[in-house]
Write a protein that holds these residues in place. Structure first.
Motif, short mmCIF file in Angstrom:
data_model
loop_
_atom_site.label_atom_id
_atom_site.label_comp_id
_atom_site.label_asym_id
_atom_site.label_seq_id
_atom_site.Cartn_x
_atom_site.Cartn_y
_atom_site.Cartn_z
N VAL A 139 -0.63 8.58 -8.99
CA VAL A 139 -1.35 7.26 -8.37
C VAL A 139 -2.42 6.79 -9.69
CG1 VAL A 139 -3.27 6.46 -6.67
CG2 VAL A 139 -1.54 7.86 -6.08
N ASP A 140 -3.06 7.92 -10.12
CA ASP A 140 -4.02 7.47 -11.30
C ASP A 140 -3.20 8.32 -12.78
OD1 ASP A 140 -6.30 6.96 -12.72
OD2 ASP A 140 -7.33 8.90 -12.14
N TYR A 169 3.47 1.33 -20.61
CA TYR A 169 3.51 2.09 -19.24
C TYR A 169 3.04 0.87 -18.25
CZ TYR A 169 4.31 6.59 -20.80
OH TYR A 169 4.92 7.91 -21.41
N THR A 170 3.74 1.05 -16.89
CA THR A 170 3.14 -0.08 -15.82
C THR A 170 3.41 0.74 -14.79
OG1 THR A 170 5.47 -1.35 -15.92
CG2 THR A 170 3.67 -2.42 -17.02
N LYS A 171 2.81 0.53 -13.64
CA LYS A 171 3.04 1.27 -12.43
C LYS A 171 3.56 0.04 -11.58
CE LYS A 171 0.75 4.02 -9.03
NZ LYS A 171 1.84 5.26 -9.10
N ASP A 172 4.82 0.01 -11.35
CA ASP A 172 5.48 -0.93 -10.89
C ASP A 172 4.93 -1.62 -9.35
OD1 ASP A 172 8.06 -2.64 -10.85
OD2 ASP A 172 8.57 -1.59 -8.81
N ALA A 173 4.72 -2.88 -9.18
CA ALA A 173 4.02 -3.45 -8.15
C ALA A 173 4.87 -3.01 -6.72
CB ALA A 173 4.06 -4.80 -8.44
N LEU A 174 6.24 -3.07 -6.85
CA LEU A 174 7.04 -2.91 -5.74
C LEU A 174 7.29 -1.63 -5.38
CD1 LEU A 174 8.77 -4.51 -3.58
CD2 LEU A 174 10.59 -4.22 -5.14
N THR A 175 7.46 -0.66 -6.14
CA THR A 175 7.78 0.78 -6.06
C THR A 175 6.81 1.70 -6.27
OG1 THR A 175 8.66 0.94 -8.01
CG2 THR A 175 10.10 0.00 -6.41
N GLY A 232 0.61 -1.40 0.03
CA GLY A 232 0.01 -0.09 0.08
C GLY A 232 0.88 1.39 -0.12
N GLU A 233 2.18 1.09 -0.30
CA GLU A 233 3.02 2.28 -0.33
C GLU A 233 3.71 2.27 -1.53
OE1 GLU A 233 4.52 2.63 4.32
OE2 GLU A 233 5.77 1.48 2.98
N GLN A 234 4.14 3.46 -1.93
CA GLN A 234 4.96 3.72 -3.27
C GLN A 234 6.02 5.06 -2.68
OE1 GLN A 234 2.22 5.45 -6.09
NE2 GLN A 234 4.28 6.79 -6.49
N TYR A 235 7.05 4.65 -3.80
CA TYR A 235 8.15 5.93 -3.83
C TYR A 235 7.61 7.09 -4.20
CZ TYR A 235 12.14 2.85 -3.02
OH TYR A 235 13.07 1.97 -2.67
#
Lengths: 499, 719
Positions: A101-102, A114-120, A40-43
């Motif tokens: 986020v969006d 484009y991808t939203k990286d799952a980890l970061t 639930g977090e990101q850089y």
């Protein structure tokens, strides 16, 4: 998960060790986190406007890090200015990608580059997946993705995530002499609820894409701060292949509409309209940085209007081919209905590509009407020029509607309080005034006067010229949303494209 | 472009690939070096430590040196892209002789023979002083030391000066007047330990950005910035003093007035270490806060508050740059600054110094060793003792050593106009862009019989006018030392070979000395800059700028060494004959060309962070050129309204001298009504066509900062 940084700090920085064998380990730097984001977090970036002195080190360091050409910059520094001498306020905005986020870039991309990286949580772009359609450059309200004509693909800031993974600072963070740029970890759900700290003068509102960059603003910021470059409005790139592609697909769809509504005099008109569609779709690939991968564009049809457009026009072309073949067998005219429906859907998809908040002059129903009316003027005019017997008042009526649509759009731009719309109006009434006048005159003469006077071929030629000019104006007169840029140059490719 | 790229099969993924640099981590594969050479930045005098990364002998990257005490790994945008200057397309590659108006390449041997024949010919015909030499702040100290001996002892002319006179001569003269010697007394560390910092006419955010980190880290200090323009630095200030142009002397005197009035002076220090207090005290009576308020346009309360802050500071530093130096009263303004430090004893302690922040990477090196405005080692031409000392070290007849300074830079130019100087040797500087009042300089050049320009770059506006161009190595291609503003001697190393036939300035000097036949006499057995350094150590021994305890190895190891230690004058003993510093009475005169009539606006000139001097280097760095490709003119919207000018208009700056056309107008509240500002970097729109020939009578520094102009639309004027 611990990053190598912790270990590095304990052992002493290798760079420091390299330059001095007796170097004592520095204190743990606080500019990047020591762990990767949890669930639930990101850089995210933190930019401290109170520290930034506008030295532009981050821009140079970013280009060195990524080996980018000088005029293409993934991190840009903009200026905002206000107040009255000597109570002048001037501040700087340094921005890479906001890793929203969006993310609007991601949603529009037809090929899933484009991808939203799952980890970061970083918004990452793949130069190998990218086909260079540049749709993301229209979607991002911050002007972050930049098209690199040398490579034929887009690129953008990835927060140097490969450096972060090694415990190294991203290039911009590392270069900033003021420590104005930091990397932080943010709880996404909390940020979605309250992301007001992502707003700053000189930036589009953060809520549209939920920019994750946190900005520390100076305490006493005047309300009148403006982008330093707000008076420097220049025409955008014309995208000629798209001008041709849009106008001709619309003409073709309009022609099949005419055939369905008024019948035909043999296979010639249908085959001619099909050829126009083929020409249009061929032209569209010239817009791509990597034309050979045009077929990939269908991939994201569940999400991207561009994929939908490609898909619908492919189906339209197939259906039109079938209809054209069938005209040889004297089928009833309503056999063209599926082709017309697919075509109208295609034109609608075309229009929806341009209904993006980041390009306010496009983001309205005038665009949808414009695209359809182009087809409804040119299609019948095309058939008429080929000798199909259809009432000329149809052409004149649609041309009148198109004229009305254009005038209403202009009124909308002129009367708006929104900077980008006002700026579009200014472009159309100043730099592009002659072109605009020509466009309207061609519409009146080619769409109304000549058809009614019975000059079918001149009517088609002038009307076509008018709609092509209109589509050219559509592209060049849009003023995109963007971050504030320096007064002197537009920075990055924005200035280059217009040059 | 290949067909694969056009089709899109190829997206240049190899060119844009990344890789792992063993030292600096994940980075564009093109920037991975096989060797890192530590050195010192070749732009400004902050003196940042850096590493040049080379691969297969070609510079591919630079990095800030994390272990260097000055910059701790940080670099400004110019430093971060400095490796590109080495491969600039405009590097000078071959000696070129102009014959019938066209440059023809010639051999080095022929070039130097021609140069010496011409110089000797001119000297034989018109006297030794008919040869003028204008040097720079860009060479290594070892080269400055060598050049000084070559010019003064080899060619036998004293008409020798550097472009440093366009830059920090006023600081030099001001220090000499107050303290008996040149030499900035403080350290950068003072910016971190002072509790009051007053910056006067110093836009460090644009010009010395790496120093801003120290201001940033010093949360305790109150930063006061005095500048007529709301610079980036003004935005960092706790208190911004928007002074009228050239009212800084009134401000300084006004502060001194209040300090004396309120007993905020250090009487003990004054009595023990200064002379002239009584006279100064009487003189300052007229600088009442009300009077100063009127002259500066500041409020009385503001002046009182600034004086209180300075007077009550535990440690106060005053920093200045060109806003002070570029003035007909530059040296005197420096004296007024020094007055404040002396009155309060804010000198010789941590955080307390009157600190001139210098311009070029090695302006300090030439000040110390250069043999231009003084004898090497801060010795005086006038002192028989100093001359004897040098003659002994050099094993020369003392009669060979000049007894007075030759012509200063502007006086060399004036002498050329008057046909007294007939041949000129210009080294690593570009006066066609940097010298004030362009037309006078061109007149001077036209009167010359022979002009030699030695530079790393060709063509530049100056090399184009030369009879002979000598291609020189630049930063990154040679070895020696630079001394920065805080007297830190840092090592400069060679990372790559010079391009084409370019040679290091040192090699050129030695080759000339050999042809002159003076090699054995003045450079006995010298083969490298290290030999020059060893002699310079002896020459500087026992002087204020004492290098005798330094070795190249130690300098390298310690990230530079400060001569004189962290700060000078810690014991209150100055370099004057009586050991006391002098307090000066400094009048605040109006600047020479007041606005009015046909020229109603005051033109101010300065820099932008993206560029260095006349852009012979930074104009060749694509990213810097792309960030700031051309000049602009800043004007207050209130003035523009009166003149009917609009943002982005194409305008001309017109002065009594000449005009500068085709400048884009920026309407902004950065400048005050009545003033306009323009950057001086751009040859294409050379603001020095408009500036005037007005020089400080003491330091000979030009008054670049104020002249009277009008602004008009270029299209209108040029039809």
């Amino acid at each position: 998960m611990e990053l190598p940084l912790l270990e590095r700090a304990r052992l002493g920085d290798p760079i420091a060790r390299y330059t001095d064998p007796d170097f004592t380990p520095p204190e743990l730097t606080s500019l990047v986190p020591c762990t990767v984001p949890g669930a639930g977090e990101q850089y995210r970036f933190h930019f401290d406007m109170t520290k930034c002195i506008g030295c532009r080190c981050c821009e140079v360091a970013c280009n060195e890090q990524n080996g980018n050409p000088a005029d293409l910059r993934w991190r840009r520094v903009g200026e905002i200015e206000g107040g009255t001498y000597p109570f002048t306020q001037r501040h700087y905005l340094s921005m890479g990608c906001n890793h929203c986020v969006d993310a609007a870039c991601l949603k529009g991309c037809p090929v899933e580059a484009y991808t939203k990286d799952a980890l970061t949580g970083l918004v990452l772009h793949s130069a190998d997946a990218c086909i260079g359609c540049q749709y993301c450059t229209w979607n991002c309200p911050y002007g972050v993705p930049q098209y690199n004509p040398e490579r034929g693909v887009v690129g953008k800031c990835d927060m140097c995530h490969n450096r972060l993974a090694d415990g190294d600072e991203p290039a911009c963070v590392n270069a900033c002499p003021e420590e104005a740029i930091q990397i932080e970890i943010v709880n996404i759900a909390d940020w979605v609820l309250n992301h007001s700290a992502a707003n700053a003068p000189g930036l589009p509102p953060a809520h549209e894409t939920i920019s994750t960059t946190r900005i520390t603003l100076p305490g006493k910021l005047g309300p009148e701060l403006e982008k330093a470059d707000h008076t420097r409005v220049r025409p955008e790139h014309p995208h000629w292949p798209l001008v041709v592609m849009l106008t001709l697909t619309q003409l073709s769809v309009g022609a099949f509409f005419g055939l369905a509504a008024f019948g035909t005099n043999g296979p010639i008109a249908a085959i001619a309209a099909l050829l126009v569609a083929g020409l249009a779709l061929g032209a569209s690939t010239l817009h791509l940085g990597r034309p050979i991968y045009a077929y990939r564009a269908i991939k994201m049809w569940r999400r991207s209007w561009l994929s939908r457009e490609v898909l619908l026009f492919t189906l339209f072309a197939g259906s039109a081919s079938a209809f054209a073949a069938a005209t040889l067998f004297n089928l009833p005219r309503f056999a063209a209905v599926p082709t017309v429906l697919l075509g109208l859907a295609g034109v609608t998809a075309s229009a929806f590509i341009y209904l993006v908040p980041a390009r306010p002059a496009w983001n309205n129903w005038y665009t949808l009407a414009d695209f359809h009316l182009t087809g409804l003027v040119l299609g019948p005019a095309f058939l008429r020029a080929l000798g199909v017997n259809l009432p000329v008042w149809i052409i004149a009526a649609f041309a009148t509607l198109q004229l009305l649509n254009q005038l209403l759009k202009l009124l909308h731009l002129v009367r708006s309080e929104e900077f980008e719309l006002k700026a579009s109006a200014r472009l159309l009434s100043q730099d592009l005034k002659t072109v605009l006048m020509a466009r309207l005159a061609l519409l009146v003469v080619g769409g109304i006067v000549l058809p009614l006077a019975g000059y079918a071929i001149p009517a088609l030629l002038l009307a076509l010229a008018g709609e092509l000019t209109g589509r050219y104006l559509f592209f060049v007169s849009v003023v995109p949303r963007n971050m504030a840029l320096p007064w002197l140059t537009q920075g990055g490719t924005a200035g280059k494209a217009a040059a | 472009m290949n067909w694969k790229r056009i089709a899109g099969l190829d997206n240049l993924s190899e060119e844009y690939a990344y890789g792992q640099d063993p030292v600096h981590g994940y980075v564009s594969a093109r920037k991975i070096a096989d060797k890192w050479t530590s050195t010192t930045c070749g732009y400004c005098s902050v003196g940042c430590g850096m590493l040049i990364g080379t691969r297969d002998g070609k510079a591919v990257a630079v990095r800030g040196d994390q272990a260097h005490p000055v910059n701790k790994g940080k670099l400004c945008p110019k430093g971060l892209s400095e490796h590109y200057t080495l491969q600039a397309k405009s590097r000078a590659l071959k000696p070129l002789l102009k014959t019938n108006g066209k440059f023809e390449p010639i051999s080095w041997d022929c070039a130097l023979s021609t140069m010496i024949d011409k110089f000797r010919g001119v000297q034989a015909k018109y006297g030794a002083g008919a040869l003028g030499v204008i040097s720079t702040g860009q060479l290594v100290t070892e080269e400055f030391y060598t050049l000084g001996k070559l010019v003064q002892l080899g060619f036998g002319t004293s008409n020798f000066d550097g472009n440093t006179t366009l830059c920090m001569a006023s600081a030099v003269a001001g220090y000499k007047r107050s303290f008996g010697s040149d030499g900035p007394p403080g350290s950068y560390a003072d910016l971190e330990t002072a509790d009051v910092i007053l910056l006067i006419g110093a836009n460090v955010a644009d010009n010395h950005p790496i120093l801003c980190g120290r201001l940033e880290r010093n949360n305790e200090a109150i930063l006061i910035v005095a500048d007529p323009r709301v610079t980036k630095t003004a935005m960092l200030a706790d208190i911004f003093l928007p002074v009228k142009p050239r009212s800084d002397i009134a401000l300084l005197n006004g502060i001194a007035h209040i300090l004396i009035r309120d007993g905020l002076i250090n009487r003990e220090y004054i009595d023990a270490h200064t002379t002239g207090f009584a006279e100064l005290s009487t003189f300052l009576e007229k600088f009442t806060p009300e009077h100063v308020a009127q002259v500066t346009s500041l409020g009385v309360e503001t002046i009182e508050r600034v004086a209180m802050l300075y007077g009550r500071a535990k440690a106060a530093t005053i920093g200045w740059t060109m806003g002070v130096n570029h003035s007909t009263q530059g040296a005197e303004t420096v004296s007024a600054i020094n007055n404040l430090a002396l009155l309060t004893g804010q000198i010789g302690r941590a955080g307390a110094s009157p600190f001139s922040i210098t311009g070029q990477c090695n302006a300090m090196g030439t000040r110390e060793s250069g043999f231009t405005s003084g004898l090497p080692g801060y010795r005086k031409f006038e002192s028989a003792e100093d001359r004897e000392e040098l003659a002994t070290i050099w094993n020369l007849d003392v009669a060979r050593i000049p007894t007075k300074r030759g012509l200063a830079y502007p006086d060399i130019i004036e002498a050329a106009v008057a046909k007294k100087v007939r041949a000129l040797w210009i080294i690593a500087t570009n006066p066609v862009v940097s010298y004030p009042n362009y037309d006078v300089l061109i007149q001077a050049f036209e009167n010359l019989e022979f002009l030699v320009v030695q530079d790393g770059f060709h063509p530049t506006p100056t090399t184009e006018l030369a009879n002979l161009v000598l291609p020189a190595a630049v930063w990154g291609e040679k070895e020696g030392t630079y001394t920065n503003s805080e007297r830190r001697v840092s090592k400069v190393n060679k990372a790559v070979e010079p391009p084409g036939e370019a040679r290091s300035d040192f090699d050129i000097f030695l080759a000339i000395a050999e042809k002159l036949g003076v090699n054995d006499e003045i450079f006995p057995g010298w083969t490298s800059t290290h030999d020059a350094f060893e002699e310079w150590r002896k020459v500087s021994a026992g002087r204020l700028c004492d290098y005798s305890a330094m070795t190249w190895e130690q300098i390298e190891r310690e990230g530079g060494m400060q001569w004189g230690g962290e700060r000078l004058y810690t014991d209150g003993q100055f370099e004057t004959p009586d050991g006391r510093a002098k307090l000066f009475r400094v009048e605040c005169d109006p600047f020479p060309e007041q606005p009015g009539g046909a020229f109603p606006l005051i033109l101010n000139t300065g820099r932008t962070v993206e560029h260095w001097h006349t852009r012979t280097k930074t104009g060749e760095v694509a990213i810097l050129d792309s960030m700031a490709p051309k000049a602009w003119l800043e004007m207050n919207p209130r003035d523009a309204k009166k003149l009917g000018l609009k943002m982005h208009d194409n305008v001309s700056v017109v002065s009594r001298r000449s005009r500068v056309d085709a400048i884009e107008l920026r309407l902004t509240e950065i400048v005050a009504p009545g003033q306009v500002f323009m950057p001086f970097h751009f040859a294409e729109t050379n603001v020095n066509r408009a500036t005037q020939s007005a020089f400080d009578p003491i330091s000979r520094e030009p008054n670049y900062k104020q002249c009277a102009v009008r602004i008009e639309r270029t299209a209108e004027a040029r039809g």
